[in-house]
Scaffold this active site. Structure first.
Site, PDB file in Angstrom:
ATOM      1  N   SER A 246       0.840  -1.200   0.000  1.00  0.00           N
ATOM      2  CA  SER A 246       0.000   0.000   0.000  1.00  0.00           C
ATOM      3  C   SER A 246       0.871   1.244   0.000  1.00  0.00           C
ATOM      4  O   SER A 246       2.028   1.220   0.422  1.00  0.00           O
ATOM      5  CB  SER A 246      -0.918   0.025   1.229  1.00  0.00           C
ATOM      6  OG  SER A 246      -0.169   0.273   2.412  1.00  0.00           O
ATOM      7  N   LYS A 247       0.290   2.340  -0.496  1.00  0.00           N
ATOM      8  CA  LYS A 247       0.998   3.619  -0.528  1.00  0.00           C
ATOM      9  C   LYS A 247       1.329   4.071   0.897  1.00  0.00           C
ATOM     10  O   LYS A 247       2.416   4.568   1.161  1.00  0.00           O
ATOM     11  CB  LYS A 247       0.132   4.666  -1.222  1.00  0.00           C
ATOM     12  CG  LYS A 247      -0.100   4.402  -2.692  1.00  0.00           C
ATOM     13  CD  LYS A 247      -1.064   5.390  -3.311  1.00  0.00           C
ATOM     14  CE  LYS A 247      -2.497   5.012  -3.083  1.00  0.00           C
ATOM     15  NZ  LYS A 247      -3.446   5.786  -3.908  1.00  0.00           N
ATOM     16  N   ARG A 248       0.382   3.895   1.790  1.00  0.00           N
ATOM     17  CA  ARG A 248       0.544   4.407   3.147  1.00  0.00           C
ATOM     18  C   ARG A 248       1.623   3.659   3.912  1.00  0.00           C
ATOM     19  O   ARG A 248       2.404   4.253   4.654  1.00  0.00           O
ATOM     20  CB  ARG A 248      -0.795   4.305   3.893  1.00  0.00           C
ATOM     21  CG  ARG A 248      -0.792   4.939   5.274  1.00  0.00           C
ATOM     22  CD  ARG A 248      -2.189   4.934   5.867  1.00  0.00           C
ATOM     23  NE  ARG A 248      -3.129   5.670   5.027  1.00  0.00           N
ATOM     24  CZ  ARG A 248      -4.431   5.738   5.248  1.00  0.00           C
ATOM     25  NH1 ARG A 248      -4.954   5.098   6.289  1.00  0.00           N
ATOM     26  NH2 ARG A 248      -5.214   6.424   4.449  1.00  0.00           N
TER      27      ARG A 248
END
Length: 494
Positions: A246-248
């Site tokens: 994920s980006k986060r």
């Protein structure tokens, strides 16, 4: 097969990451395979987090990967009227109702259910309100959401998934879910279905993380009187700790832009991403665009999650070693003129190359790239490891400096002697340069390798590379002599 129409509907709340790129690629391959259409739809209903920068990043990422689309980009917010109309239709036909329960009331119900080990979910308090009760609450100005009314049926809801087979869920386990917020804005669950119906989407190909939405969306298709698309839920991409990419959580290392900046070949990245969770049925790993379109089928997508083997913070394994090896194959085998265009662009960005140089030195440039690409991993190597071929400003790596220069202090004298010999050559090529080098080594009563390895370090800053005298011929007499006639700066005490 029906006319194939698929979509890639990214949410513009950040950059295009590899999970999204993989979904786009699979939809693109499926559309190309069946002469279908790919629709790009930007799902920008999260107005607080959606940004123009993210939209531009997604579109730029797709263009860099050369994943073209046939329709769009459409923006979900442009069709809000369609979404509101669908919600009103569901209300009018009795498939939805207005719910006036407050957040505090819902929290209390949830806590009570958990404390008493009851099924957690909306208990249907407002489901059976009479029209008069609804009118009274509206007259009082009480805010409400619109909930979809899950049919009171026994048994299970099911659909057939192209990857996972038959998926079933008991009606008794499904709660009435919200389709419109209290501010009147329809939610993703409804918007997505309405848009897919309008865009005549035949196949919904997406990650398994959307499966919790699918059974509810099946009910929406049914209530809106529309046939179901074919669903295909792909396995997720995980990191080494089995966490979803994920980006986060993972930052720039999972951004498509990161791989563009690092100098990966766009189709090499596509080739790698397709192999994450898809088996071609053979040992083949390198596919051209045409081969992958021809070979790709949904039924060879794995049912289990795949692992993207990167190690953030480790410069050696900043990304999956398999991706690097695939990129190496492309770098070393692709058409040299296609490679030249990519390298020239990066050299120009670094101030090492100008467009007019290409016309003036095209043959030299192509031959040089062909010589040095055999040991390179990404396009970035041409401006780092290969910088000495295009600039007099390049770093000398520590290992060859210690091994080939500092170990032999007399090179500070021998190298200028060799430079004089090379300067005096009437014909300067790899044969004459090698003969002059070996002749001087004999006169000095030293091994030729001392001079040859010293030359490599001085001329390229590297420990290894192409044949030394191929390098000498490629750089040319003027550059070679200039770099060798004074190497005192390489010795700290001089």
């Amino acid at each position: 097969m029906v006319d194939v129409r698929v979509r890639f509907p990214p949410s513009p709340t950040g950059y295009l990451h590899i999970g999204g790129a993989r979904t786009a690629l699979v939809n693109w391959l499926f559309a190309k395979k069946h002469n279908g259409k790919l629709i790009l739809r930007i799902e920008d209903t999260d107005t607080e987090r959606s940004t123009q920068e993210s939209i531009a990043g997604i579109i730029d990422g797709l263009k860099w990967l050369d994943l073209d689309w046939d329709e769009g980009p459409y923006f979900q917010t442009e069709f809000e009227e369609d979404h509101v109309k669908a919600a009103q239709q569901l209300l009018t036909e009795g498939h939805a109702y207005k719910c006036f329960c407050t957040k505090e009331e819902l929290d209390q119900k949830r806590e009570h259910a958990m404390a008493n080990k009851l099924q957690v979910g909306y208990d249907g308090t407002c489901r059976h309100l009479s029209p008069e009760e609804v009118a009274t609450k509206e007259a009082q100005g009480l805010p409400y959401v619109i909930r979809f009314k899950v049919p009171e049926r026994t048994g299970t809801l099911f659909y057939d998934d192209e990857v996972l087979g038959r998926i079933e869920r008991k009606y008794s386990e499904m709660e009435d879910f919200v389709i419109v917020r209290s501010n009147g804005k329809p939610l993703y669950l409804l918007c997505n279905v309405v848009d897919d119906i309008r865009d005549r989407i035949s196949h919904v190909i997406r990650g398994q993380d959307h499966m919790t939405n699918t059974t509810r969306q099946v009910l929406l298709y049914e209530a809106l009187g529309s046939p179901l698309p074919v669903f295909a839920h792909m396995p997720l991409t995980l990191d080494l700790q089995k966490r979803k990419i994920s980006k986060r959580s993972h930052g720039e290392v999972v951004a498509v832009q990161f791989y563009e900046d690092k100098g990966f070949i766009p189709w090499a990245l596509c080739n790698f991403l397709c192999l994450l969770g898809w088996n071609p049925g053979t040992d083949q790993e390198i596919f051209s665009r045409e081969e992958l379109i021809e070979t790709f089928t949904l039924n060879r997508i794995s049912k289990v999650n795949s692992v993207f083997n990167f190690r953030p913070g480790d410069p050696k394994f900043f990304t999956d070693p398999k991706l690097i090896s695939i990129n190496e194959v492309y770098l070393r085998t692709m058409d040299i003129e296609e490679l030249a265009a990519m390298v020239a662009k990066r050299l120009e960005a670094e101030g090492l190359w100008k467009e007019e140089y290409f016309a003036e030195n095209k043959q030299w440039f192509l031959q040089t790239l062909d010589m040095i690409r055999e040991r390179f991993h990404t396009l970035e190597d041409f401006t780092t490891t290969g910088r000495a071929y295009f600039s007099d400003e390049y770093a000398v790596e520590e290992k060859p400096l210690k091994k080939n220069i500092l170990k032999y202090p007399d090179l500070v004298t021998w190298m200028p002697m060799l430079a004089d010999r090379l300067r005096s050559l009437d014909e300067f090529d790899k044969e004459t340069a090698e003969a002059a080098t070996r002749s001087l080594a004999t006169e000095l009563d030293i091994k030729p390798g001392i001079l040859i390895n010293g030359m490599r370090t001085v001329l390229t800053g590297q420990l290894a590379g192409p044949s030394m005298f191929d390098i000498v011929e490629t750089l040319g007499k003027e550059t070679v002599v200039k770099r060798m006639e004074d190497i005192s700066h390489l010795y700290p005490n001089n």
